[in-house]
Design an enzyme around this catalytic site. Structure first.
Site, mmCIF file in Angstrom:
data_model
loop_
_atom_site.group_PDB
_atom_site.id
_atom_site.type_symbol
_atom_site.label_atom_id
_atom_site.label_comp_id
_atom_site.label_asym_id
_atom_site.label_seq_id
_atom_site.Cartn_x
_atom_site.Cartn_y
_atom_site.Cartn_z
ATOM 1 N N ASN A 18 0.871 -1.175 0.000
ATOM 2 C CA ASN A 18 0.000 0.000 0.000
ATOM 3 C C ASN A 18 0.908 1.225 0.000
ATOM 4 O O ASN A 18 1.521 1.545 1.008
ATOM 5 C CB ASN A 18 -0.883 -0.039 1.270
ATOM 6 C CG ASN A 18 -1.683 1.245 1.451
ATOM 7 O OD1 ASN A 18 -1.771 2.063 0.536
ATOM 8 N ND2 ASN A 18 -2.262 1.415 2.634
ATOM 9 N N TRP A 19 0.985 1.872 -1.149
ATOM 10 C CA TRP A 19 1.908 2.999 -1.281
ATOM 11 C C TRP A 19 1.369 4.282 -0.653
ATOM 12 O O TRP A 19 2.087 5.269 -0.554
ATOM 13 C CB TRP A 19 2.235 3.241 -2.766
ATOM 14 C CG TRP A 19 3.155 2.210 -3.342
ATOM 15 C CD1 TRP A 19 3.775 1.186 -2.672
ATOM 16 C CD2 TRP A 19 3.592 2.117 -4.707
ATOM 17 N NE1 TRP A 19 4.555 0.464 -3.527
ATOM 18 C CE2 TRP A 19 4.463 1.013 -4.800
ATOM 19 C CE3 TRP A 19 3.324 2.849 -5.864
ATOM 20 C CZ2 TRP A 19 5.068 0.635 -6.002
ATOM 21 C CZ3 TRP A 19 3.922 2.476 -7.067
ATOM 22 C CH2 TRP A 19 4.786 1.378 -7.126
ATOM 23 N N LYS A 20 0.121 4.281 -0.265
ATOM 24 C CA LYS A 20 -0.497 5.490 0.318
ATOM 25 C C LYS A 20 -0.240 6.677 -0.633
ATOM 26 O O LYS A 20 -0.286 6.495 -1.838
ATOM 27 C CB LYS A 20 0.031 5.716 1.728
ATOM 28 C CG LYS A 20 -0.120 4.444 2.580
ATOM 29 C CD LYS A 20 0.125 4.634 4.029
ATOM 30 C CE LYS A 20 -0.047 3.283 4.726
ATOM 31 N NZ LYS A 20 0.056 3.380 6.173
ATOM 32 N N HIS A 103 -9.505 1.136 4.921
ATOM 33 C CA HIS A 103 -8.187 1.282 5.570
ATOM 34 C C HIS A 103 -8.368 2.217 6.772
ATOM 35 O O HIS A 103 -9.146 3.168 6.721
ATOM 36 C CB HIS A 103 -7.178 1.853 4.575
ATOM 37 C CG HIS A 103 -5.789 1.853 5.133
ATOM 38 N ND1 HIS A 103 -5.347 2.838 5.994
ATOM 39 C CD2 HIS A 103 -4.765 0.977 4.993
ATOM 40 C CE1 HIS A 103 -4.102 2.557 6.346
ATOM 41 N NE2 HIS A 103 -3.722 1.436 5.752
ATOM 42 N N GLU A 105 -6.709 4.588 7.862
ATOM 43 C CA GLU A 105 -6.523 6.025 7.581
ATOM 44 C C GLU A 105 -7.776 6.616 6.959
ATOM 45 O O GLU A 105 -8.113 7.767 7.201
ATOM 46 C CB GLU A 105 -5.279 6.228 6.695
ATOM 47 C CG GLU A 105 -4.009 6.046 7.510
ATOM 48 C CD GLU A 105 -2.803 5.542 6.747
ATOM 49 O OE1 GLU A 105 -2.770 5.644 5.501
ATOM 50 O OE2 GLU A 105 -1.878 5.018 7.410
ATOM 51 N N GLU A 178 -5.411 -5.055 10.417
ATOM 52 C CA GLU A 178 -4.387 -4.029 10.611
ATOM 53 C C GLU A 178 -4.650 -3.298 11.924
ATOM 54 O O GLU A 178 -5.438 -2.346 11.952
ATOM 55 C CB GLU A 178 -4.437 -3.022 9.462
ATOM 56 C CG GLU A 178 -4.121 -3.642 8.118
ATOM 57 C CD GLU A 178 -3.506 -2.616 7.184
ATOM 58 O OE1 GLU A 178 -2.361 -2.829 6.768
ATOM 59 O OE2 GLU A 178 -4.154 -1.610 6.897
ATOM 60 N N GLY A 184 2.504 2.188 10.715
ATOM 61 C CA GLY A 184 3.442 3.295 10.574
ATOM 62 C C GLY A 184 4.129 3.676 11.872
ATOM 63 O O GLY A 184 4.746 4.735 11.960
ATOM 64 N N SER A 224 3.449 -2.186 10.188
ATOM 65 C CA SER A 224 4.909 -2.213 10.377
ATOM 66 C C SER A 224 5.549 -3.539 9.982
ATOM 67 O O SER A 224 6.482 -4.009 10.637
ATOM 68 C CB SER A 224 5.273 -1.841 11.818
ATOM 69 O OG SER A 224 4.853 -0.518 12.087
ATOM 70 N N GLY A 245 2.961 -1.159 4.229
ATOM 71 C CA GLY A 245 2.967 0.260 3.881
ATOM 72 C C GLY A 245 4.381 0.722 3.596
ATOM 73 O O GLY A 245 4.923 0.517 2.508
ATOM 74 N N GLY A 246 5.020 1.310 4.608
ATOM 75 C CA GLY A 246 6.351 1.914 4.447
ATOM 76 C C GLY A 246 7.368 1.035 3.725
ATOM 77 O O GLY A 246 8.058 1.505 2.813
HETATM 78 P P1 PGA Z 1 2.932 0.272 7.562
HETATM 79 O O1 PGA Z 1 1.467 0.476 6.910
HETATM 80 O O2 PGA Z 1 3.478 -1.013 7.010
HETATM 81 O O3 PGA Z 1 3.720 1.471 7.136
HETATM 82 O O4 PGA Z 1 2.723 0.187 9.049
HETATM 83 C C1 PGA Z 1 0.587 -0.600 6.730
HETATM 84 C C2 PGA Z 1 -0.722 -0.129 6.154
HETATM 85 O O5 PGA Z 1 -1.194 0.949 6.509
HETATM 86 O O6 PGA Z 1 -1.329 -0.822 5.292
#
Ligand code: PGA
Length: 261
Positions: A18-20, A103, A105, A178, A184, A224, A245-246
Protein backbone atom coordinates in the site's frame (compact mmCIF):
# COMPACT_ATOMS: atom_id res chain seq x y z
CA UNK A 1 -12.02 -14.83 -10.17
CA UNK A 2 -15.09 -16.72 -8.98
CA UNK A 3 -14.84 -18.85 -5.86
CA UNK A 4 -15.65 -22.02 -7.84
CA UNK A 5 -12.39 -21.59 -9.74
CA UNK A 6 -10.40 -21.60 -6.51
CA UNK A 7 -9.36 -24.76 -4.75
CA UNK A 8 -10.96 -25.47 -1.39
CA UNK A 9 -8.60 -24.80 1.50
CA UNK A 10 -5.75 -23.67 -0.70
CA UNK A 11 -5.34 -20.03 0.11
CA UNK A 12 -3.06 -17.73 -1.82
CA UNK A 13 -0.07 -16.21 -0.08
CA UNK A 14 -0.63 -12.53 -0.80
CA UNK A 15 2.08 -9.89 -0.49
CA UNK A 16 0.47 -6.49 -0.95
CA UNK A 17 2.04 -3.04 -0.99
CA UNK A 18 0.00 0.00 0.00
CA UNK A 19 1.91 3.00 -1.28
CA UNK A 20 -0.50 5.49 0.32
CA UNK A 21 0.28 9.02 -1.00
CA UNK A 22 3.73 8.08 -2.31
CA UNK A 23 5.17 7.35 -5.76
CA UNK A 24 3.81 9.33 -8.70
CA UNK A 25 3.77 7.78 -12.22
CA UNK A 26 7.54 8.12 -12.87
CA UNK A 27 8.49 6.63 -9.50
CA UNK A 28 5.97 3.84 -10.01
CA UNK A 29 7.62 2.93 -13.32
CA UNK A 30 11.09 3.02 -11.76
CA UNK A 31 9.86 0.72 -8.98
CA UNK A 32 8.68 -1.91 -11.46
CA UNK A 33 11.96 -1.73 -13.37
CA UNK A 34 13.88 -2.42 -10.15
CA UNK A 35 11.62 -5.18 -8.84
CA UNK A 36 12.92 -8.76 -9.10
CA UNK A 37 10.54 -11.51 -10.23
CA UNK A 38 8.43 -12.61 -7.23
CA UNK A 39 8.79 -16.25 -6.14
CA UNK A 40 6.34 -18.84 -7.55
CA UNK A 41 3.12 -19.21 -5.64
CA UNK A 42 3.15 -15.67 -4.24
CA UNK A 43 0.45 -13.29 -5.37
CA UNK A 44 1.86 -9.76 -5.42
CA UNK A 45 -0.47 -6.78 -5.32
CA UNK A 46 0.40 -3.08 -5.43
CA UNK A 47 -1.90 -0.24 -4.42
CA UNK A 48 -0.48 2.98 -5.89
CA UNK A 49 -2.09 6.44 -5.77
CA UNK A 50 -4.94 6.61 -8.31
CA UNK A 51 -2.98 8.89 -10.67
CA UNK A 52 -0.12 6.37 -10.78
CA UNK A 53 -2.34 3.42 -11.65
CA UNK A 54 -2.39 3.77 -15.49
CA UNK A 55 1.41 4.22 -15.78
CA UNK A 56 2.03 1.36 -13.35
CA UNK A 57 -0.38 -0.82 -15.29
CA UNK A 58 1.53 -0.10 -18.51
CA UNK A 59 4.92 -0.85 -16.94
CA UNK A 60 3.73 -4.05 -15.27
CA UNK A 61 2.36 -5.24 -18.61
CA UNK A 62 5.56 -4.50 -20.47
CA UNK A 63 7.70 -6.09 -17.74
CA UNK A 64 5.67 -9.29 -17.85
CA UNK A 65 5.88 -9.48 -14.02
CA UNK A 66 2.92 -11.25 -12.37
CA UNK A 67 1.76 -8.26 -10.32
CA UNK A 68 -1.85 -7.31 -9.68
CA UNK A 69 -2.85 -3.70 -9.12
CA UNK A 70 -5.45 -2.09 -6.93
CA UNK A 71 -6.94 1.23 -5.93
CA UNK A 72 -6.59 2.51 -2.36
CA UNK A 73 -10.13 3.85 -2.07
CA UNK A 74 -13.22 4.31 -4.23
CA UNK A 75 -16.58 6.04 -4.34
CA UNK A 76 -19.60 3.76 -4.29
CA UNK A 77 -21.41 5.43 -7.21
CA UNK A 78 -20.54 4.56 -10.83
CA UNK A 79 -20.13 8.22 -11.86
CA UNK A 80 -21.54 11.64 -10.99
CA UNK A 81 -20.93 15.01 -9.40
CA UNK A 82 -18.50 13.85 -6.69
CA UNK A 83 -15.49 16.11 -7.12
CA UNK A 84 -12.21 14.41 -6.34
CA UNK A 85 -13.62 10.89 -6.21
CA UNK A 86 -12.90 7.80 -8.33
CA UNK A 87 -15.39 5.02 -8.99
CA UNK A 88 -14.70 1.30 -8.96
CA UNK A 89 -15.49 1.14 -12.69
CA UNK A 90 -12.96 3.90 -13.46
CA UNK A 91 -10.32 2.14 -11.35
CA UNK A 92 -10.99 -1.12 -13.21
CA UNK A 93 -10.62 0.67 -16.56
CA UNK A 94 -7.28 2.10 -15.38
CA UNK A 95 -5.96 -1.39 -14.57
CA UNK A 96 -7.10 -2.18 -11.03
CA UNK A 97 -8.19 -5.70 -10.12
CA UNK A 98 -8.55 -5.02 -6.37
CA UNK A 99 -9.65 -2.22 -4.07
CA UNK A 100 -8.66 -1.49 -0.49
CA UNK A 101 -11.77 -0.68 1.52
CA UNK A 102 -11.91 0.72 5.05
CA UNK A 103 -8.19 1.28 5.57
CA UNK A 104 -7.83 2.76 9.06
CA UNK A 105 -6.52 6.02 7.58
CA UNK A 106 -9.77 6.32 5.61
CA UNK A 107 -11.82 5.52 8.71
CA UNK A 108 -9.85 7.77 11.07
CA UNK A 109 -8.63 10.70 8.98
CA UNK A 110 -11.48 10.89 6.48
CA UNK A 111 -14.37 9.80 8.70
CA UNK A 112 -15.35 6.76 6.61
CA UNK A 113 -18.31 5.08 8.28
CA UNK A 114 -19.21 1.40 8.59
CA UNK A 115 -22.05 2.00 6.19
CA UNK A 116 -19.68 3.49 3.62
CA UNK A 117 -17.33 0.52 3.84
CA UNK A 118 -20.28 -1.74 3.07
CA UNK A 119 -21.29 0.36 0.06
CA UNK A 120 -17.71 0.43 -1.22
CA UNK A 121 -17.41 -3.36 -1.01
CA UNK A 122 -20.65 -3.58 -3.00
CA UNK A 123 -19.27 -1.16 -5.59
CA UNK A 124 -16.07 -3.18 -5.90
CA UNK A 125 -18.10 -6.36 -6.57
CA UNK A 126 -20.24 -4.50 -9.10
CA UNK A 127 -17.13 -3.45 -11.06
CA UNK A 128 -15.49 -6.88 -10.89
CA UNK A 129 -12.81 -5.75 -8.41
CA UNK A 130 -11.72 -7.89 -5.45
CA UNK A 131 -12.27 -5.88 -2.27
CA UNK A 132 -9.58 -6.03 0.41
CA UNK A 133 -11.49 -5.12 3.55
CA UNK A 134 -9.25 -3.65 6.25
CA UNK A 135 -10.28 -4.08 9.87
CA UNK A 136 -8.48 -3.37 13.14
CA UNK A 137 -8.65 -1.79 16.56
CA UNK A 138 -7.06 1.34 18.01
CA UNK A 139 -4.76 1.18 21.01
CA UNK A 140 -7.51 2.58 23.26
CA UNK A 141 -9.97 -0.07 22.06
CA UNK A 142 -7.41 -2.81 22.62
CA UNK A 143 -6.55 -1.64 26.12
CA UNK A 144 -10.25 -1.51 26.97
CA UNK A 145 -10.50 -5.18 25.97
CA UNK A 146 -12.70 -4.32 22.98
CA UNK A 147 -10.70 -6.03 20.20
CA UNK A 148 -13.39 -8.60 19.38
CA UNK A 149 -16.24 -6.12 19.62
CA UNK A 150 -14.51 -3.77 17.14
CA UNK A 151 -13.64 -6.52 14.66
CA UNK A 152 -17.19 -7.84 14.92
CA UNK A 153 -18.67 -4.46 14.15
CA UNK A 154 -16.40 -3.90 11.13
CA UNK A 155 -17.01 -7.38 9.71
CA UNK A 156 -20.75 -7.36 10.41
CA UNK A 157 -21.23 -4.04 8.59
CA UNK A 158 -19.98 -5.62 5.37
CA UNK A 159 -20.92 -9.28 5.59
CA UNK A 160 -24.32 -9.17 7.36
CA UNK A 161 -26.46 -7.29 4.79
CA UNK A 162 -28.10 -10.09 2.74
CA UNK A 163 -27.00 -8.95 -0.74
CA UNK A 164 -23.40 -8.41 0.31
CA UNK A 165 -23.40 -11.70 2.20
CA UNK A 166 -24.59 -13.49 -0.93
CA UNK A 167 -22.04 -11.73 -3.16
CA UNK A 168 -19.26 -12.39 -0.67
CA UNK A 169 -19.98 -16.10 -0.94
CA UNK A 170 -19.78 -15.99 -4.73
CA UNK A 171 -17.02 -13.49 -5.43
CA UNK A 172 -13.50 -13.15 -4.15
CA UNK A 173 -12.88 -10.98 -1.10
CA UNK A 174 -9.74 -10.55 1.01
CA UNK A 175 -9.57 -9.29 4.58
CA UNK A 176 -6.63 -7.43 6.13
CA UNK A 177 -6.20 -7.28 9.90
CA UNK A 178 -4.39 -4.03 10.61
CA UNK A 179 -4.18 -3.02 14.26
CA UNK A 180 -4.21 0.79 14.10
CA UNK A 181 -1.52 1.07 16.80
CA UNK A 182 0.90 -0.90 14.60
CA UNK A 183 0.46 1.12 11.39
CA UNK A 184 3.44 3.29 10.57
CA UNK A 185 4.61 3.17 14.19
CA UNK A 186 7.34 0.56 13.97
CA UNK A 187 5.39 -1.36 16.60
CA UNK A 188 4.34 -4.71 15.16
CA UNK A 189 1.79 -7.09 16.58
CA UNK A 190 3.50 -10.20 17.94
CA UNK A 191 2.79 -13.48 16.14
CA UNK A 192 0.56 -14.34 19.14
CA UNK A 193 -1.45 -11.11 18.76
CA UNK A 194 -1.84 -11.80 15.03
CA UNK A 195 -2.79 -15.42 15.70
CA UNK A 196 -5.52 -14.41 18.14
CA UNK A 197 -7.01 -11.75 15.88
CA UNK A 198 -6.80 -13.80 12.67
CA UNK A 199 -8.41 -16.83 14.30
CA UNK A 200 -11.19 -14.63 15.61
CA UNK A 201 -11.73 -13.06 12.16
CA UNK A 202 -11.86 -16.45 10.43
CA UNK A 203 -14.31 -17.80 12.99
CA UNK A 204 -16.53 -14.76 12.58
CA UNK A 205 -16.34 -15.04 8.76
CA UNK A 206 -17.38 -18.66 9.21
CA UNK A 207 -20.48 -17.60 11.11
CA UNK A 208 -21.33 -14.92 8.57
CA UNK A 209 -20.46 -16.67 5.29
CA UNK A 210 -20.22 -20.35 6.16
CA UNK A 211 -17.16 -22.23 7.33
CA UNK A 212 -16.16 -23.74 4.01
CA UNK A 213 -16.14 -20.32 2.45
CA UNK A 214 -14.29 -18.68 5.36
CA UNK A 215 -11.51 -21.26 4.98
CA UNK A 216 -10.89 -20.01 1.45
CA UNK A 217 -10.59 -16.30 2.33
CA UNK A 218 -7.03 -14.99 2.54
CA UNK A 219 -6.54 -12.88 5.66
CA UNK A 220 -3.54 -10.55 5.54
CA UNK A 221 -1.73 -8.95 8.46
CA UNK A 222 -0.71 -5.29 8.19
CA UNK A 223 1.14 -2.91 10.50
CA UNK A 224 4.91 -2.21 10.38
CA UNK A 225 5.72 -5.35 8.37
CA UNK A 226 9.40 -5.35 7.39
CA UNK A 227 11.79 -7.89 5.84
CA UNK A 228 12.98 -8.66 9.41
CA UNK A 229 9.57 -9.62 10.83
CA UNK A 230 7.63 -10.88 7.78
CA UNK A 231 8.63 -14.55 8.13
CA UNK A 232 7.49 -14.93 11.73
CA UNK A 233 4.15 -13.29 10.93
CA UNK A 234 3.66 -15.38 7.77
CA UNK A 235 4.37 -18.51 9.82
CA UNK A 236 1.15 -17.97 11.81
CA UNK A 237 -1.36 -20.48 10.39
CA UNK A 238 -4.19 -18.01 9.78
CA UNK A 239 -1.92 -15.28 8.41
CA UNK A 240 -2.13 -15.80 4.65
CA UNK A 241 -0.21 -12.74 3.60
CA UNK A 242 0.82 -9.23 4.53
CA UNK A 243 -0.26 -5.71 3.65
CA UNK A 244 2.84 -3.54 3.74
CA UNK A 245 2.97 0.26 3.88
CA UNK A 246 6.35 1.91 4.45
CA UNK A 247 8.48 -1.10 3.53
CA UNK A 248 6.66 -1.53 0.20
CA UNK A 249 8.02 1.75 -1.16
CA UNK A 250 11.48 0.35 -1.77
CA UNK A 251 11.62 -2.45 -4.38
CA UNK A 252 14.39 -4.28 -2.49
CA UNK A 253 12.61 -4.43 0.85
CA UNK A 254 9.29 -5.27 -0.81
CA UNK A 255 10.96 -8.07 -2.80
CA UNK A 256 12.63 -9.35 0.38
CA UNK A 257 9.21 -9.55 2.07
CA UNK A 258 7.76 -11.34 -0.97
CA UNK A 259 10.62 -13.85 -0.79
CA UNK A 260 10.08 -14.58 2.94
CA UNK A 261 10.01 -18.26 3.84
P1 PGA B 1 2.93 0.27 7.56
O1 PGA B 1 1.47 0.48 6.91
O2 PGA B 1 3.48 -1.01 7.01
O3 PGA B 1 3.72 1.47 7.14
O4 PGA B 1 2.72 0.19 9.05
C1 PGA B 1 0.59 -0.60 6.73
C2 PGA B 1 -0.72 -0.13 6.15
O5 PGA B 1 -1.19 0.95 6.51
O6 PGA B 1 -1.33 -0.82 5.29
Amino acid sequence: MSEEQRGDGDRDRVIAGNWKMHHGPAQGQAFVEALPEPPEGVRVLLFPPAVTLPALHASVRSSGLPIGLGIQNLHHEVSGAFTGEVSAEQAAEAGAECALVGHSERRQLFGETLDETARKVGAAYRAGLTPVLCVGETLAERSQGRLEEVLDRQLDAVFSPPTLREQSRELEVLVAYEPVWAIGTGQTATPDDADEAHRFIRARLGELLGEAHARRISILYGGSVKPANASELLAVPDVDGVLVGGASLDPRSFAAIAASE
